[in-house]
Design a protein around this motif. Structure first.
Motif, PDB file in Angstrom:
ATOM      1  N   LEU A  67      59.647  60.564 -25.908  1.00 18.18           N
ATOM      2  CA  LEU A  67      60.271  59.559 -25.054  1.00 18.18           C
ATOM      3  C   LEU A  67      60.338  58.207 -25.762  1.00 18.18           C
ATOM      4  O   LEU A  67      61.365  57.531 -25.741  1.00 18.18           O
ATOM      5  CB  LEU A  67      59.499  59.431 -23.734  1.00 18.18           C
ATOM      6  N   ILE A  68      59.241  57.825 -26.404  1.00 18.30           N
ATOM      7  CA  ILE A  68      59.222  56.560 -27.145  1.00 18.30           C
ATOM      8  C   ILE A  68      60.261  56.589 -28.260  1.00 18.30           C
ATOM      9  O   ILE A  68      60.997  55.612 -28.463  1.00 18.30           O
ATOM     10  CB  ILE A  68      57.812  56.275 -27.693  1.00 18.30           C
ATOM     11  N   ASP A  69      60.362  57.715 -28.981  1.00 25.67           N
ATOM     12  CA  ASP A  69      61.360  57.842 -30.042  1.00 25.67           C
ATOM     13  C   ASP A  69      62.777  57.748 -29.490  1.00 25.67           C
ATOM     14  O   ASP A  69      63.673  57.205 -30.147  1.00 25.67           O
ATOM     15  CB  ASP A  69      61.198  59.166 -30.790  1.00 25.67           C
ATOM     16  N   PHE A  70      63.000  58.256 -28.287  1.00 21.13           N
ATOM     17  CA  PHE A  70      64.323  58.216 -27.673  1.00 21.13           C
ATOM     18  C   PHE A  70      64.708  56.783 -27.279  1.00 21.13           C
ATOM     19  O   PHE A  70      65.847  56.367 -27.452  1.00 21.13           O
ATOM     20  CB  PHE A  70      64.352  59.124 -26.437  1.00 21.13           C
ATOM     21  N   VAL A  71      63.738  56.023 -26.786  1.00 22.61           N
ATOM     22  CA  VAL A  71      64.020  54.679 -26.279  1.00 22.61           C
ATOM     23  C   VAL A  71      64.017  53.626 -27.380  1.00 22.61           C
ATOM     24  O   VAL A  71      64.846  52.721 -27.374  1.00 22.61           O
ATOM     25  CB  VAL A  71      63.005  54.309 -25.162  1.00 22.61           C
ATOM     26  N   TYR A  72      63.087  53.743 -28.323  1.00 14.64           N
ATOM     27  CA  TYR A  72      62.916  52.709 -29.350  1.00 14.64           C
ATOM     28  C   TYR A  72      63.071  53.308 -30.744  1.00 14.64           C
ATOM     29  O   TYR A  72      62.622  54.417 -31.004  1.00 14.64           O
ATOM     30  CB  TYR A  72      61.525  52.074 -29.246  1.00 14.64           C
TER      31      TYR A  72
ATOM     32  N   VAL B 179      64.577  41.108 -31.151  1.00 13.56           N
ATOM     33  CA  VAL B 179      63.665  41.484 -30.076  1.00 13.56           C
ATOM     34  C   VAL B 179      64.375  41.521 -28.719  1.00 13.56           C
ATOM     35  O   VAL B 179      63.999  42.293 -27.843  1.00 13.56           O
ATOM     36  CB  VAL B 179      62.423  40.560 -30.045  1.00 13.56           C
ATOM     37  N   ASP B 180      65.414  40.716 -28.537  1.00 15.46           N
ATOM     38  CA  ASP B 180      66.147  40.714 -27.263  1.00 15.46           C
ATOM     39  C   ASP B 180      66.765  42.076 -26.967  1.00 15.46           C
ATOM     40  O   ASP B 180      66.838  42.501 -25.810  1.00 15.46           O
ATOM     41  CB  ASP B 180      67.226  39.635 -27.258  1.00 15.46           C
ATOM     42  N   ASP B 181      67.210  42.780 -28.013  1.00 13.99           N
ATOM     43  CA  ASP B 181      67.782  44.118 -27.821  1.00 13.99           C
ATOM     44  C   ASP B 181      66.744  45.085 -27.263  1.00 13.99           C
ATOM     45  O   ASP B 181      67.045  45.921 -26.414  1.00 13.99           O
ATOM     46  CB  ASP B 181      68.325  44.678 -29.133  1.00 13.99           C
ATOM     47  N   PHE B 182      65.522  44.974 -27.744  1.00 17.42           N
ATOM     48  CA  PHE B 182      64.471  45.901 -27.331  1.00 17.42           C
ATOM     49  C   PHE B 182      63.827  45.484 -26.019  1.00 17.42           C
ATOM     50  O   PHE B 182      63.280  46.311 -25.299  1.00 17.42           O
ATOM     51  CB  PHE B 182      63.414  46.018 -28.425  1.00 17.42           C
ATOM     52  N   ALA B 183      63.899  44.201 -25.700  1.00 18.64           N
ATOM     53  CA  ALA B 183      63.296  43.710 -24.461  1.00 18.64           C
ATOM     54  C   ALA B 183      64.044  44.224 -23.238  1.00 18.64           C
ATOM     55  O   ALA B 183      63.500  44.224 -22.135  1.00 18.64           O
ATOM     56  CB  ALA B 183      63.265  42.186 -24.460  1.00 18.64           C
ATOM     57  N   ARG B 184      65.247  44.693 -23.422  1.00 16.71           N
ATOM     58  CA  ARG B 184      66.039  45.228 -22.307  1.00 16.71           C
ATOM     59  C   ARG B 184      65.734  46.702 -22.032  1.00 16.71           C
ATOM     60  O   ARG B 184      66.279  47.281 -21.103  1.00 16.71           O
ATOM     61  CB  ARG B 184      67.513  45.043 -22.602  1.00 16.71           C
ATOM     62  N   LYS B 185      64.907  47.311 -22.844  1.00 17.04           N
ATOM     63  CA  LYS B 185      64.562  48.726 -22.682  1.00 17.04           C
ATOM     64  C   LYS B 185      63.146  48.831 -22.151  1.00 17.04           C
ATOM     65  O   LYS B 185      62.270  48.065 -22.550  1.00 17.04           O
ATOM     66  CB  LYS B 185      64.662  49.452 -24.023  1.00 17.04           C
TER      67      LYS B 185
ATOM     68  N   LEU C 120      54.429  48.550 -30.293  1.00 16.11           N
ATOM     69  CA  LEU C 120      54.102  47.357 -31.079  1.00 16.11           C
ATOM     70  C   LEU C 120      53.849  47.679 -32.550  1.00 16.11           C
ATOM     71  O   LEU C 120      54.101  46.851 -33.422  1.00 16.11           O
ATOM     72  CB  LEU C 120      52.895  46.639 -30.477  1.00 16.11           C
ATOM     73  N   GLN C 121      53.369  48.884 -32.842  1.00 18.06           N
ATOM     74  CA  GLN C 121      53.154  49.282 -34.232  1.00 18.06           C
ATOM     75  C   GLN C 121      54.466  49.424 -34.989  1.00 18.06           C
ATOM     76  O   GLN C 121      54.491  49.398 -36.215  1.00 18.06           O
ATOM     77  CB  GLN C 121      52.369  50.590 -34.302  1.00 18.06           C
ATOM     78  N   ARG C 122      55.559  49.544 -34.269  1.00 21.73           N
ATOM     79  CA  ARG C 122      56.870  49.696 -34.899  1.00 21.73           C
ATOM     80  C   ARG C 122      57.516  48.355 -35.234  1.00 21.73           C
ATOM     81  O   ARG C 122      58.531  48.318 -35.923  1.00 21.73           O
ATOM     82  CB  ARG C 122      57.800  50.485 -33.974  1.00 21.73           C
ATOM     83  N   VAL C 123      56.951  47.275 -34.733  1.00 22.07           N
ATOM     84  CA  VAL C 123      57.527  45.952 -34.975  1.00 22.07           C
ATOM     85  C   VAL C 123      57.082  45.459 -36.350  1.00 22.07           C
ATOM     86  O   VAL C 123      55.890  45.382 -36.638  1.00 22.07           O
ATOM     87  CB  VAL C 123      57.096  44.954 -33.875  1.00 22.07           C
ATOM     88  N   THR C 124      58.075  45.140 -37.188  1.00 23.65           N
ATOM     89  CA  THR C 124      57.772  44.626 -38.522  1.00 23.65           C
ATOM     90  C   THR C 124      57.685  43.108 -38.470  1.00 23.65           C
ATOM     91  O   THR C 124      58.282  42.467 -37.619  1.00 23.65           O
ATOM     92  CB  THR C 124      58.841  45.054 -39.534  1.00 23.65           C
ATOM     93  N   GLY C 125      56.930  42.558 -39.383  1.00 20.89           N
ATOM     94  CA  GLY C 125      56.782  41.105 -39.453  1.00 20.89           C
ATOM     95  C   GLY C 125      55.320  40.747 -39.605  1.00 20.89           C
ATOM     96  O   GLY C 125      54.430  41.609 -39.565  1.00 20.89           O
ATOM     97  N   ALA C 126      55.078  39.479 -39.788  1.00 18.75           N
ATOM     98  CA  ALA C 126      53.714  38.999 -39.984  1.00 18.75           C
ATOM     99  C   ALA C 126      52.934  39.060 -38.672  1.00 18.75           C
ATOM    100  O   ALA C 126      53.436  38.667 -37.625  1.00 18.75           O
ATOM    101  CB  ALA C 126      53.740  37.565 -40.507  1.00 18.75           C
TER     102      ALA C 126
END
Length: 126
Positions: A44-49, A58-64, A82-88
């Motif tokens: 399910l997580i793979d399907f949504v994100y 982040v705005d694109d993902f905040a709508r899901k 959250l582990q999928r979010v890249t960045g510092a």
């Protein structure tokens, strides 16, 4: 949304909402969910994100969203996403003591208790 495209699921939802599904082991608050309506949370997580996300979009993902029946399930989904979010990474520190004039009031809130809290709207702890 799924009910619009899946007549069987829509019919099952109506039966559920109307209290027409058979009880499990005589417990009227328990129903059996058909196996074909249950999915693995990882799928399910793979399907949504996507596998990798950037804070730049982040705005694109905040709508899901993924709705969860329990807070612990929600925390598990949030940790995975959250582990999928890249960045510092950033670490924010918080105070873990109670400030009060009454010493007895301070004793009611040990540090272990304060560190165990996960208030809504705040990021998860470690």
């Amino acid at each position: 949304m799924r009910a619009n495209n899946d007549a069987d699921f829509g019919a099952w939802l109506l039966q559920l909402g109307n209290g027409q599904l058979p009880a499990v082991d005589g417990n009227v608050n328990t129903v059996e969910i058909p196996r074909d309506m249950v999915c693995d949370i990882a799928n399910l997580i793979d399907f949504v994100y996507p596998q990798q996300m950037s804070l730049a979009n982040v705005d694109d993902f905040a709508r899901k969203i993924i709705l969860c029946p329990r807070n612990e399930d929600c925390r598990q989904v949030n940790r995975t996403v959250l582990q999928r979010v890249t960045g510092a990474a950033r670490t924010y520190t918080a105070i873990d003591t109670v400030v009060a004039d009454d010493v007895d009031e301070i004793a009611n809130y040990p540090t272990e208790f304060l560190n165990s809290l996960e208030p809504d709207g705040l990021p998860p702890t470690g």
